[in-house]
Write an enzyme that holds these catalytic residues in place. Structure first.
Site, PDB file in Angstrom:
ATOM      1  N   ASP B 194      11.826  29.049  46.318  1.00 15.87           N
ATOM      2  CA  ASP B 194      11.758  28.363  47.604  1.00 15.87           C
ATOM      3  C   ASP B 194      12.538  29.076  48.708  1.00 15.87           C
ATOM      4  O   ASP B 194      12.526  28.621  49.847  1.00 15.87           O
ATOM      5  CB  ASP B 194      12.200  26.900  47.482  1.00 15.87           C
ATOM      6  N   GLU B 279      26.752  32.100  39.079  1.00 19.09           N
ATOM      7  CA  GLU B 279      26.661  33.524  39.426  1.00 19.09           C
ATOM      8  C   GLU B 279      27.869  34.275  38.866  1.00 19.09           C
ATOM      9  O   GLU B 279      27.745  35.378  38.353  1.00 19.09           O
ATOM     10  CB  GLU B 279      26.608  33.692  40.955  1.00 19.09           C
TER      11      GLU B 279
END
Lengths: 335, 333
Positions: B194, B279
């Site tokens: 997205d 991350e």
């Protein structure tokens, strides 16, 4: 010693064959010549050049850590064709945090479409540098316009009041520009499509609309509280109604992204504009279309309106809580 | 003289016959090819077929020019391997469509799509085939207890973990199966379906030696988050949320060189990591902050945006379905 009679005989036999071969070669070469000329034709628009990938060779001399300055411009759009009708895509846009992102991905889509002319109309007092720079960098064939919506028409805050038409003044400006730039009897065929900057368009859609003679229609996903809204098409391939829940008795119960108009029709009816005042929610498209066509004139596309080729996606408003009152991030950085 | 005449006539006739025969054979061979049947069509169809032919010719021209452009460029550009986890929802097809339209502009890109599903769905399969991209289609189902339920806020559980790890696993296996120095060249980027990507970001990341970083727009509750660069090195991160994380950046803000990924076969995303540390869980074992390579003009330009698409309102659809009058399920949206 070849006699004259022999020579005459040979000539008479060979002559029709040479004629045949030359005629045959002529017919196959001329179309090739026509397409080659298209490549070299310049001067259509300053933004439609084919740039090459330029990279400065700083890697060899400097450290890896040094910033490699690279300049690249897109190597699209596709070469211009003299026979394909031009698709004029009218996109109203306004400044908000996601504007650059939306226009970037829309440009990425439009760069695949041959013979496309993007008419971007900003809702602003003057043309912003953000949009001007974006248009110049993408190398798409464009026209940059702007007109500010008067304050009493603007959407107030977050409320999406459907009675206030959004983008109407901008779309009308584009229509006026088209009428001023093209003459009715000009031979340049064109199609006009109103594309909002947050929707998603498949490439197939643009090829479907290219063959529009008056007004063509197709289904649109995620509108009217449904998976998709579509026109009702009978077995003869004619539109006779609208498959929607929200007010299906509108003259044209279709979303802005669900139809395209032939440029000639726009030029031949110079009074047809989107109505500004007194338009009920959902009737904006009808306000223009009822001046142009009747229901029976509509051309259904996308396999008789059974395929979904455009999605009315909406982008979430980003939550910028951490910016605080003064703005945490550097306002000079463009987003 | 007479015999010579006769002989000559005979050869001429034979010659004539051979030429006619060849012409006939040639004409028969032409039957199998494209024809400009302009005499048979009605004027309307003629325009359509002419336009289609023009379009086809233009597309072939484009393909030809792309093919001839490649040898002129510098040899073997490193491939960008883009790993995109995706899951079925209403806007999936739209998101993947516009993502593929962006990727189609990027040369030497290999799209690895990993579905959160027990098998490959026809929607994604067809989309990938039609996209014209070089791709790999994988699938990996998220365990039920790790999956977000209806009504859960999006930050409750990490998303896409198993899928990204599956992408990494495939990449490592695929490269191991084909030994050779050239195969180790490449960059791995995790692109959610997205977000919005400009074309420049892919060229910026191509020169990654270990891990490169850049700003990401519209994320972390701010206009953009970015690494702060001084003297060509990353010294800290400019973010509004938990800046004390080892690598406080978004998935879209970094890329890892393929060599590094292959050299560290144990490096993957940790689904158990606390919120926002996903991350970091991957990058911690790979690189330290001063080894990061800043891109995008010393991290001063925003070339990727963390956009999110609204969930479309289906009130009327649900009402209709309750009455048994829902829209045709056979039409793929």
């Amino acid at each position: 010693m070849p006699k004259r009679r022999d020579i005459v005989a040979i000539v008479l036999i060979v002559l029709p064959w040479t004629l045949l071969i030359t005629v045959w070669h002529q017919s196959t070469i001329t179309p090739l010549l026509a397409t080659r000329k298209d490549d070299r034709r310049d001067g259509r628009s300053k933004s439609r050049n084919t740039f090459a990938f330029k990279e400065s060779c700083s890697l060899q001399n400097r450290d890896i850590v040094e910033v490699v300055r690279t300049e690249y411009v897109y190597s699209r759009p596709p070469p211009w064709s003299d026979t394909l009708p031009t698709i004029h895509v009218v996109t109203p846009t306004y400044s908000r945090p996601v504007q650059k992102a939306e226009l970037t991905r829309l440009a990425n889509t439009l760069l695949h479409v041959p013979n496309l002319h993007w008419i971007l109309v900003e809702d602003s007092q003057r043309r912003s540098t953000l949009v001007s720079r974006l248009l110049q960098e993408t190398a798409v064939n464009y026209t940059h316009l702007n007109v500010e919506t008067p304050r009493n028409y603007k959407v107030r805050g977050d409320t999406r009041d459907p009675r206030i038409p959004r983008g109407t003044i901008q779309r009308n400006l584009a229509l006026r520009w088209l009428r001023e730039s093209y003459r009715v009897n000009s031979s340049q065929p064109g199609i006009v499509y109103f594309a909002d900057d947050d929707n998603t368009y498949s490439l197939e859609l643009f090829e479907e609309m290219r063959s529009t003679k008056k007004v063509s229609v197709w289904p649109v996903a995620f509108v009217g509280g449904l998976r998709y809204e579509s026109p009702k098409v009978n077995t003869l391939g004619k539109v006779y109604g609208w498959k929607t829940v929200f007010d299906p008795h509108r003259p044209f119960a279709i979303d802005m992204a669900g139809f395209a108009v032939n440029l000639r029709l726009i030029l031949s009816k110079p009074q047809a504009y989107f109505k500004l005042r007194g338009v009920k929610g959902g009737y904006q498209e009808s306000s223009l279309l009822k001046e142009l066509v009747t229901l029976s004139d509509l051309e259904p596309k996308a396999a008789n309106c059974t395929k979904v080729l455009v999605w009315h996606t909406r982008t979430e408003k980003p939550v910028l809580v951490n910016e605080g009152k003064k703005g945490f991030t550097d306002s000079n950085v463009e987003i | 003289m007479a015999t010579r005449m006769k002989l000559k006539l005979k050869t001429v006739f034979v010659l004539y016959f051979m030429v006619s025969l060849l012409g006939l054979v040639y004409a028969l061979m032409q039957l199998g090819q494209r024809c400009d049947c302009s005499e048979h069509d009605l004027p309307k169809d003629r325009t359509i077929s002419r336009l289609r032919g023009e379009l086809h010719r233009l597309q072939e021209q484009m393909k030809k020019s792309d093919a001839t452009k490649q040898p002129q460029k510098q040899p073997a550009k490193p491939t960008v391997f883009v790993i995109t986890p995706t899951y079925a929802r209403l806007v999936q097809k739209a998101e993947l469509t516009r993502l593929s339209q962006t990727f189609l502009h990027v040369p030497q890109l290999h799209w690895i799509v990993v579905e959160d599903s027990p098998h490959k769905t026809p929607l994604v399969t067809d989309l990938l085939v039609k996209s014209g991209l070089t791709y790999t289609h994988l699938y990996m189902l998220t365990a039920k207890d790790r999956k977000l339920q209806e009504g859960d806020p999006s930050w409750l559980k990490p998303r896409g973990v198993e899928q990204r790890n599956e992408g990494l696993r495939w990449l490592r296996e695929d490269r191991r199966a084909q030994p050779g120095g050239d195969n180790q060249q490449g960059v791995v980027y995790f692109a959610d379906d997205d977000n919005t990507y400009s074309l420049q970001i892919f060229e910026e990341m191509r020169s990654t030696q270990r891990v490169s970083v850049w700003p990401v727009g519209l994320v972390g509750g701010m206009k953009y988050e970015r690494p702060v660069v001084e003297g060509g090195k990353v010294v800290r991160f400019h973010t509004g949320w938990r800046p004390s994380r080892p690598f406080p950046m978004d998935m879209a803000g970094f890329a890892v060189s393929l060599k590094l990924v292959l050299a560290n076969p144990e490096a993957c995303f940790d689904g158990e990591a606390p919120m926002g540390f996903l991350e970091s869980s991957f990058l911690q074992g790979l690189v330290t902050m001063d080894e990061l390579e800043p891109k995008a003009d010393n991290c001063s330009k925003v070339l990727v945006w963390h956009t999110r698409t609204e969930k479309p309102k289906m009130k009327r659809e649900e009402a209709l379905q309750a009455q048994g009058l829902g829209s045709d399920r056979a039409v793929e949206v």
